[in-house]
Design an enzyme around this catalytic site. Structure first.
Site, mmCIF file in Angstrom:
data_model
loop_
_atom_site.group_PDB
_atom_site.id
_atom_site.type_symbol
_atom_site.label_atom_id
_atom_site.label_comp_id
_atom_site.label_asym_id
_atom_site.label_seq_id
_atom_site.Cartn_x
_atom_site.Cartn_y
_atom_site.Cartn_z
ATOM 1 C CD GLU A 46 -3.815 -0.590 -0.318
ATOM 2 O OE1 GLU A 46 -2.979 -0.675 -0.840
ATOM 3 O OE2 GLU A 46 -4.424 -0.068 0.260
ATOM 4 C CB THR A 104 -4.732 5.863 -3.785
ATOM 5 O OG1 THR A 104 -5.199 4.696 -3.973
ATOM 6 C CG2 THR A 104 -4.543 6.083 -1.965
HETATM 7 N N1 HSE Z 1 -8.283 5.240 3.232
HETATM 8 C C1 HSE Z 1 -7.324 5.716 2.330
HETATM 9 C C2 HSE Z 1 -8.124 7.554 1.213
HETATM 10 C C3 HSE Z 1 -8.889 3.983 1.268
HETATM 11 O O1 HSE Z 1 -8.762 7.016 1.250
HETATM 12 O O2 HSE Z 1 -6.901 7.714 0.560
HETATM 13 C C4 HSE Z 1 -7.613 4.340 -0.616
HETATM 14 O O3 HSE Z 1 -7.448 3.126 -0.733
#
Ligand code: HSE
Length: 309
Positions: A128, A181
């Protein structure tokens, strides 16, 4: 055992009121991953199908998480990985989490399970990190533990599973536009006004209470995001309209799935989730953007083994 094939599912992070700390695991949508033991040490990604992704183990999230596991584990063999991507990267339904959690889950099985699924989170999170520049565990926790998951502290891996009211069902609309992201995180502000913090924490507490008391209306009332959604929703075509359609047709709640562009509606019962899906489809058909719609109940188990050899 020399080879394992697994299904590593998609997930929804945040659920509006729990940015970076809430996640839920979905059924049916996901990556299929095959991992084989090799006499040659190290990790190799033999192929990726379904999406164009790097097979360099230092650049592919499945390679990065697998390397993190091997760094901490004494083994006298290596592993080769094949990934069939069922989830598009940049979709907001945990594409990187499915791959990074999937590879370490499969390797752990082939090694005779030296780690619990919860312990695997710390390896999966390394994937991640390279995908989004941030070590959030919300998606990988949901994939590895199944059901709804809560991240109290991602540095100490204080992460656990929550209760699932059985009738909860999700509709996911995925517009085929990529929102990275890292970019979606870059538009978020670092400061939160006290007033908004109070609203958000109140909703988060009530949401979790609703999961345990199986109070569907309370869950619905708590799916609100006054901090992140107003900033990110501008990246999603027709977000406000989709929300209005869902909520005025009986959805309990509606929000952005993870960092978008996918959105989710939460309903009581799969039939209602399907009905909302049909209505969202009619609306999105007018737009000229390709999209997918999925409906899913909560996947309580997480990653599933398809076969061993
Ligand atoms: N919690 C993270 C975001 C998840 O919202 O950036 C991304 O997959």
């Amino acid at each position: 055992m020399k080879e394992i094939k697994i299904f590593s599912p998609a997930s929804i992070a945040n659920l509006s009121c729990g940015f970076d700390i809430l996640g839920v695991c979905l059924n049916d949508i996901g990556d299929t991953i095959v991992v084989r033991k090799t006499s040659e040490k190290g990790i190799k990604i033999l192929k990726v199908t379904g999406q164009k992704l790097n097979t360099d183990i230092y650049k592919n999230v499945a390679g990065v998480s697998a390397l993190a596991l091997l760094k901490e584990t004494k083994v006298n063999c290596g592993f080769e990985i094949e990934i069939h991507k069922g989830i598009k990267p940049g979709s907001g339904i945990g594409s990187s989490a499915a791959s990074s959690a999937g590879s370490v889950y499969a390797i752990n099985e082939l090694l005779g399970r030296p780690y619990s699924n919860k312990e695997l989170i710390k390896f999966a999170i390394e994937g991640e990190k390279i995908a989004s520049g941030s070590a959030h565990a919300d998606n990988v926790a949901a994939v590895l533990l199944g059901g709804f998951t809560f991240v109290r502290d991602s540095l100490e891996f204080d992460i656990f599973k929550l209760n699932t009211p059985i009738e909860l069902a999700f509709t996911i609309l995925h517009p085929q536009i990529e929102v990275k992201t890292s970019e979606s995180r870059a538009i978020i502000k670092n400061q939160v006004p006290l007033r908004k913090m109070i609203v958000q924490t109140a909703n988060l507490g009530a949401f979790i209470s609703g999961l345990y008391t199986e109070d569907y209306n309370l869950i619905g009332r708590s799916i609100k995001d006054v901090i992140i959604e107003p900033l990110r929703s501008i990246l999603i075509p027709k977000f406000d309209k989709l929300k209005e359609i869902s909520l005025s047709n009986g959805a309990l709640g509606f929000g952005i799935s993870g960092s978008g562009p996918s959105v989710f509606a939460l309903s009581k019962g799969l039939l209602n989730a399907k009905k909302i899906g049909n209505l969202l489809k009619i609306e999105y058909n007018q737009l000229g953007i390709e999209f997918d719609i999925h409906t899913s109940s909560v996947n309580e188990k997480g990653i599933k083994i398809i076969e061993y050899k």
